[in-house]
Design a protein around this motif. Sequence first.
Motif, PDB file in Angstrom:
ATOM      1  N   VAL A  96       0.828  -1.198   0.000  1.00 23.41           N
ATOM      2  CA  VAL A  96       0.000   0.000   0.000  1.00 23.41           C
ATOM      3  C   VAL A  96       0.865   1.252   0.000  1.00 23.41           C
ATOM      4  O   VAL A  96       0.554   2.242  -0.675  1.00 23.41           O
ATOM      5  N   GLY A  97       1.953   1.236   0.754  1.00 23.56           N
ATOM      6  CA  GLY A  97       2.875   2.369   0.723  1.00 23.56           C
ATOM      7  C   GLY A  97       3.445   2.579  -0.671  1.00 23.56           C
ATOM      8  O   GLY A  97       3.528   3.714  -1.161  1.00 23.56           O
ATOM      9  N   LEU A  98       3.841   1.492  -1.327  1.00 23.34           N
ATOM     10  CA  LEU A  98       4.326   1.576  -2.707  1.00 23.34           C
ATOM     11  C   LEU A  98       3.262   2.170  -3.614  1.00 23.34           C
ATOM     12  O   LEU A  98       3.537   3.094  -4.391  1.00 23.34           O
ATOM     13  N   LEU A 110      -9.754  -0.712  -2.754  1.00 22.11           N
ATOM     14  CA  LEU A 110      -8.789  -0.157  -1.807  1.00 22.11           C
ATOM     15  C   LEU A 110      -7.719   0.619  -2.553  1.00 22.11           C
ATOM     16  O   LEU A 110      -7.332   1.726  -2.145  1.00 22.11           O
ATOM     17  N   HIS A 111      -7.251   0.080  -3.661  1.00 24.76           N
ATOM     18  CA  HIS A 111      -6.198   0.742  -4.422  1.00 24.76           C
ATOM     19  C   HIS A 111      -6.692   2.046  -5.045  1.00 24.76           C
ATOM     20  O   HIS A 111      -5.947   3.024  -5.126  1.00 24.76           O
ATOM     21  N   VAL A 112      -7.962   2.088  -5.467  1.00 26.13           N
ATOM     22  CA  VAL A 112      -8.513   3.337  -5.995  1.00 26.13           C
ATOM     23  C   VAL A 112      -8.587   4.381  -4.886  1.00 26.13           C
ATOM     24  O   VAL A 112      -8.330   5.568  -5.113  1.00 26.13           O
ATOM     25  N   GLU A 134       0.607   4.041  -2.970  1.00 25.44           N
ATOM     26  CA  GLU A 134       0.354   5.470  -2.743  1.00 25.44           C
ATOM     27  C   GLU A 134       1.373   6.321  -3.501  1.00 25.44           C
ATOM     28  O   GLU A 134       1.018   7.314  -4.152  1.00 25.44           O
ATOM     29  N   MET A 135       2.631   5.921  -3.431  1.00 23.64           N
ATOM     30  CA  MET A 135       3.679   6.695  -4.112  1.00 23.64           C
ATOM     31  C   MET A 135       3.513   6.648  -5.621  1.00 23.64           C
ATOM     32  O   MET A 135       3.688   7.665  -6.308  1.00 23.64           O
ATOM     33  N   LEU A 136       3.183   5.473  -6.169  1.00 24.80           N
ATOM     34  CA  LEU A 136       3.004   5.363  -7.621  1.00 24.80           C
ATOM     35  C   LEU A 136       1.871   6.251  -8.093  1.00 24.80           C
ATOM     36  O   LEU A 136       2.000   6.968  -9.100  1.00 24.80           O
ATOM     37  N   TYR A 137       0.746   6.224  -7.390  1.00 23.21           N
ATOM     38  CA  TYR A 137      -0.408   7.018  -7.811  1.00 23.21           C
ATOM     39  C   TYR A 137      -0.149   8.510  -7.648  1.00 23.21           C
ATOM     40  O   TYR A 137      -0.594   9.322  -8.462  1.00 23.21           O
ATOM     41  N   ALA A 138       0.556   8.890  -6.600  1.00 21.51           N
ATOM     42  CA  ALA A 138       0.858  10.308  -6.400  1.00 21.51           C
ATOM     43  C   ALA A 138       1.817  10.827  -7.459  1.00 21.51           C
ATOM     44  O   ALA A 138       1.680  11.953  -7.943  1.00 21.51           O
ATOM     45  N   ALA A 139       2.786  10.002  -7.836  1.00 23.51           N
ATOM     46  CA  ALA A 139       3.801  10.433  -8.788  1.00 23.51           C
ATOM     47  C   ALA A 139       3.297  10.423 -10.215  1.00 23.51           C
ATOM     48  O   ALA A 139       3.651  11.304 -11.021  1.00 23.51           O
ATOM     49  N   ASN A 140       2.445   9.430 -10.562  1.00 25.24           N
ATOM     50  CA  ASN A 140       2.008   9.309 -11.955  1.00 25.24           C
ATOM     51  C   ASN A 140       0.810   8.368 -12.005  1.00 25.24           C
ATOM     52  O   ASN A 140       0.948   7.165 -12.236  1.00 25.24           O
ATOM     53  N   HIS A 141      -0.357   8.929 -11.780  1.00 18.87           N
ATOM     54  CA  HIS A 141      -1.584   8.134 -11.728  1.00 18.87           C
ATOM     55  C   HIS A 141      -1.786   7.341 -13.019  1.00 18.87           C
ATOM     56  O   HIS A 141      -2.139   6.151 -12.989  1.00 18.87           O
ATOM     57  N   ALA A 142      -1.593   7.977 -14.163  1.00 16.55           N
ATOM     58  CA  ALA A 142      -1.854   7.309 -15.444  1.00 16.55           C
ATOM     59  C   ALA A 142      -0.963   6.088 -15.619  1.00 16.55           C
ATOM     60  O   ALA A 142      -1.427   5.009 -16.025  1.00 16.55           O
ATOM     61  N   TRP A 143       0.324   6.210 -15.337  1.00 16.00           N
ATOM     62  CA  TRP A 143       1.237   5.073 -15.471  1.00 16.00           C
ATOM     63  C   TRP A 143       0.845   3.963 -14.495  1.00 16.00           C
ATOM     64  O   TRP A 143       0.838   2.769 -14.856  1.00 16.00           O
ATOM     65  N   ALA A 144       0.495   4.343 -13.274  1.00 12.45           N
ATOM     66  CA  ALA A 144       0.192   3.345 -12.249  1.00 12.45           C
ATOM     67  C   ALA A 144      -1.064   2.559 -12.545  1.00 12.45           C
ATOM     68  O   ALA A 144      -1.293   1.492 -11.955  1.00 12.45           O
ATOM     69  N   TYR A 166      -1.613   0.870 -15.177  1.00  9.44           N
ATOM     70  CA  TYR A 166      -1.261  -0.370 -15.879  1.00  9.44           C
ATOM     71  C   TYR A 166      -1.008  -1.529 -14.899  1.00  9.44           C
ATOM     72  O   TYR A 166      -1.597  -2.602 -15.051  1.00  9.44           O
ATOM     73  N   PRO A 167      -0.150  -1.365 -13.880  1.00  5.16           N
ATOM     74  CA  PRO A 167       0.036  -2.466 -12.926  1.00  5.16           C
ATOM     75  C   PRO A 167      -0.911  -2.406 -11.731  1.00  5.16           C
ATOM     76  O   PRO A 167      -0.826  -3.250 -10.841  1.00  5.16           O
ATOM     77  N   GLY A 168      -1.835  -1.453 -11.709  1.00  6.70           N
ATOM     78  CA  GLY A 168      -2.614  -1.189 -10.504  1.00  6.70           C
ATOM     79  C   GLY A 168      -3.464  -2.340 -10.009  1.00  6.70           C
ATOM     80  O   GLY A 168      -3.668  -2.495  -8.805  1.00  6.70           O
ATOM     81  N   ILE A 169      -4.002  -3.159 -10.915  1.00  5.18           N
ATOM     82  CA  ILE A 169      -4.870  -4.258 -10.476  1.00  5.18           C
ATOM     83  C   ILE A 169      -4.166  -5.610 -10.546  1.00  5.18           C
ATOM     84  O   ILE A 169      -4.803  -6.651 -10.392  1.00  5.18           O
ATOM     85  N   ALA A 170      -2.853  -5.600 -10.752  1.00  2.32           N
ATOM     86  CA  ALA A 170      -2.129  -6.861 -10.946  1.00  2.32           C
ATOM     87  C   ALA A 170      -2.234  -7.760  -9.722  1.00  2.32           C
ATOM     88  O   ALA A 170      -2.421  -8.987  -9.856  1.00  2.32           O
ATOM     89  N   HIS A 171      -2.127  -7.183  -8.529  1.00  4.18           N
ATOM     90  CA  HIS A 171      -2.185  -8.047  -7.345  1.00  4.18           C
ATOM     91  C   HIS A 171      -3.584  -8.626  -7.154  1.00  4.18           C
ATOM     92  O   HIS A 171      -3.731  -9.783  -6.739  1.00  4.18           O
TER      93      HIS A 171
END
Length: 578
Positions: free
Chosen positions: A111-113, A291-293, A115-125, A127-132
């Motif tokens: 979750v910490g990871l 949760l990730h959203v 948060e950082m991905l979405y804050a830094a670049n929501h669009a890029w994140a 792609y792997p956002g629902i992988a887990h």
Amino acid sequence: MQNYQAPLDEMRFVIEHWLDARQDWERMPAFAEVDYSLAAQVLAEAARFAEERLAPLNAPGDRQGCRYEAGRVFAPDGFADAYKAYVEAGWPSLACAVESGGQGLPQLLNVGLLEMLYAANHAWAMYPGIAHGAYECLQQFASDGLRAEYLPGLVDGTCLPTMCLTESQAGSDVGLLRCRAELAEDGSYRLDGNKLFISGGEHDLTEDILHLVLARLPDAPPGTAGISLFLVPKRVDGLANGVICDGIEHKMGIKGSATCSLRFERAKGWLLGEPHKGLAAMFVMMNGARLHVGLQGLGHAEFAWQQARAYAGERRQMRAVPRPKDAVGAADVIAAHPAMQRILMTLKVQSQGMRMLGFWAAHLLDTAEHGVESAQRVEALALASVLTPLIKACFTDQGFQLASQALQVFGGYGYCSEYPIEQTLRDSRIAMIYEGTNEIQANDLLLRKLLPVGAPGAALLASQVRSECRRAEGTALQGRAEDLAVLLGEWERALQTLRQEQAEQPQRPYEAAVDLLHATASMLQGYAWLRAARVSRERGLVDEREASAQFFFRYLFPEAGHRIRLAMGDWKPGAFPQ
């Protein structure tokens, strides 16, 4: 303007002090080797990736967007290379089980990871956002053969998944979907139909894409009871598999994320789980996604706070008059003005409070899966189930609202694309809609998690809040704790009243759901800030958390009582105009 900086100190406070996670990890065999030193190292490396690789691509990716050419989709420049670096660093496997080839680390660190991905670049994140979530779905519902073939790619990141639910006539009401599946002679299935709004439905980040598709079998009953879930790869045996991308959407925000229309033409797939029970299987993936959203909302709130704070500290304007005698700092920057100070404190306090609740939910999921005692696992799962719709709805609502308040700090400059807050505001809006609109989350929270007789969620939340209120006795926050205890009583009475009214007025809870959701969120933010102030005091931490808690209760907490009164006020059947 400064670029994104990961709030590592705040994350470590939540993990090490607010949650005191190590005392739980030590009792879980799966995490017995995890300590705060390892956790800090993981978060620091995640921060470096987010700050150095992703944040610089955010604005260029927004300007360039995705490109569609004859069925192929190309992400903005640099996205594919960043994903390759993400895979090489091992991030996809962070929270996957060791026996599946993963690192076996807690969801709390994942979750910490995120948060950082979405804050830094929501669009890029995206792609792997629902992988887990897809990994968990296959773990639970795929056959041994499918797991052996497709799980390794999800764990190591060499393939990415999609979630194919929506059709033109079937959005939130998935029971209306028409996509069809027929059994083939070899035991696989052939799928035909159309899906739209599919995030990452086609892209150039990975060679293969695993589509998790909801469809109907020929003997399917109508509605949601007739939906099955299928795994449909983009390629089978190295060849294209009848999954065609017809185009991409041109959107208000997250323009670097490919939102695709897909057409399935005799595409080969395999059943996941049992026939006609696909929605339950998909919800394993969707609950994680929700949760990730919510973390997207937190990421936007944190980035908005950072941008507004930096700009307010350098933007010179008329002097703030009058000034307290002990005031420090330049008097002619807008950060000295009370109106701006209130906005900045709101951004700070809300984002930090959201982080406490979001990380708590992730830690509860770890406990629900790996806790030693059965009762502990059951209680943790019940609490996490209540927090999930609340986090999705309220975090994303706040992500947008706080981005809007941050833009106000910039004045007219904030409305211009030269400043990143303009993109943040646009990007944040979608999170209130997808993965189940926030209104649907409110219905889920109230009607499924809080109101049913015997559902443990309401009692567990009340116990947590009441216990923290008692621990504030004799402190500077005792009065605030008493206010929170009074609200808790009103909240419990509201739930009891709704239970009584529901039998004769079935629509009643639906009309109260949104207000009760926000009242619950404010109540839990109060709980979070009482706990934060107490922990800081008990551990001798030199910080501003008690002052932040006082600000929350003075300026933000009153919204909770207002929301309860809206939900339970002078209501009568037919009060809502038709």
